[in-house]
Scaffold this motif. Sequence first.
Motif, mmCIF file in Angstrom:
data_model
loop_
_atom_site.group_PDB
_atom_site.id
_atom_site.type_symbol
_atom_site.label_atom_id
_atom_site.label_comp_id
_atom_site.label_asym_id
_atom_site.label_seq_id
_atom_site.Cartn_x
_atom_site.Cartn_y
_atom_site.Cartn_z
ATOM 1 N N MET A 1 -2.929 -5.861 -5.314
ATOM 2 C CA MET A 1 -4.030 -6.686 -4.867
ATOM 3 C C MET A 1 -5.179 -6.581 -5.853
ATOM 4 N N THR A 2 -5.856 -7.674 -6.046
ATOM 5 C CA THR A 2 -7.092 -7.649 -6.823
ATOM 6 C C THR A 2 -8.215 -7.098 -5.940
ATOM 7 N N ALA A 3 -9.338 -6.798 -6.562
ATOM 8 C CA ALA A 3 -10.490 -6.322 -5.795
ATOM 9 C C ALA A 3 -10.921 -7.360 -4.762
ATOM 10 N N GLU A 4 -10.885 -8.629 -5.141
ATOM 11 C CA GLU A 4 -11.290 -9.685 -4.219
ATOM 12 C C GLU A 4 -10.341 -9.781 -3.025
ATOM 13 N N GLU A 5 -9.039 -9.686 -3.273
ATOM 14 C CA GLU A 5 -8.052 -9.723 -2.186
ATOM 15 C C GLU A 5 -8.195 -8.506 -1.282
ATOM 16 N N PHE A 6 -8.374 -7.337 -1.893
ATOM 17 C CA PHE A 6 -8.545 -6.106 -1.128
ATOM 18 C C PHE A 6 -9.792 -6.183 -0.260
ATOM 19 N N GLU A 7 -10.905 -6.617 -0.846
ATOM 20 C CA GLU A 7 -12.156 -6.715 -0.104
ATOM 21 C C GLU A 7 -12.048 -7.694 1.057
ATOM 22 N N ALA A 8 -11.394 -8.828 0.835
ATOM 23 C CA ALA A 8 -11.222 -9.814 1.907
ATOM 24 C C ALA A 8 -10.426 -9.228 3.065
ATOM 25 N N THR A 48 -17.423 5.131 -2.442
ATOM 26 C CA THR A 48 -17.404 3.747 -2.896
ATOM 27 C C THR A 48 -16.019 3.449 -3.460
ATOM 28 N N TRP A 49 -15.709 2.162 -3.576
ATOM 29 C CA TRP A 49 -14.443 1.787 -4.211
ATOM 30 C C TRP A 49 -14.714 0.733 -5.274
ATOM 31 N N TYR A 50 -13.787 0.621 -6.226
ATOM 32 C CA TYR A 50 -13.903 -0.347 -7.315
ATOM 33 C C TYR A 50 -12.510 -0.608 -7.890
ATOM 34 N N GLN A 51 -12.399 -1.695 -8.626
ATOM 35 C CA GLN A 51 -11.135 -2.017 -9.278
ATOM 36 C C GLN A 51 -11.141 -1.438 -10.688
ATOM 37 N N LYS A 52 -10.021 -0.814 -11.071
ATOM 38 C CA LYS A 52 -9.822 -0.289 -12.426
ATOM 39 C C LYS A 52 -8.440 -0.756 -12.864
ATOM 40 N N GLY A 53 -8.396 -1.731 -13.744
ATOM 41 C CA GLY A 53 -7.117 -2.322 -14.116
ATOM 42 C C GLY A 53 -6.502 -2.966 -12.889
ATOM 43 N N GLN A 54 -5.283 -2.568 -12.550
ATOM 44 C CA GLN A 54 -4.605 -3.096 -11.362
ATOM 45 C C GLN A 54 -4.772 -2.195 -10.147
#
Length: 91
Positions: A1-8, A48-54
Amino acid sequence: MTAEEFEAFVLGRTLTYGDSNGPYGIEHYFKDRKVTWAFLDGTCEPGTWYQKGQDICFDYDFEDEPQCWKFFREGDGLRAIFTTDPSSTMV
């Protein structure tokens, strides 16, 4: 999942995390990518969470380094693979 998909998927929700041995903690997801992790003994830790690569990575004060996972939609929930230490991957 991308960060946007995960956040949604997670925003405003509380998810229970577990493995084949059962649940080991829960996490609530707030806006601005903030989280509260709760151990089964009731101890809570902000992070906190963030996207790093995949990967989706979580940064908590109680950990020496971020904890990174790959998340996948599976039915109505998520499946996660621990990528910080592949030798101890949990699903």
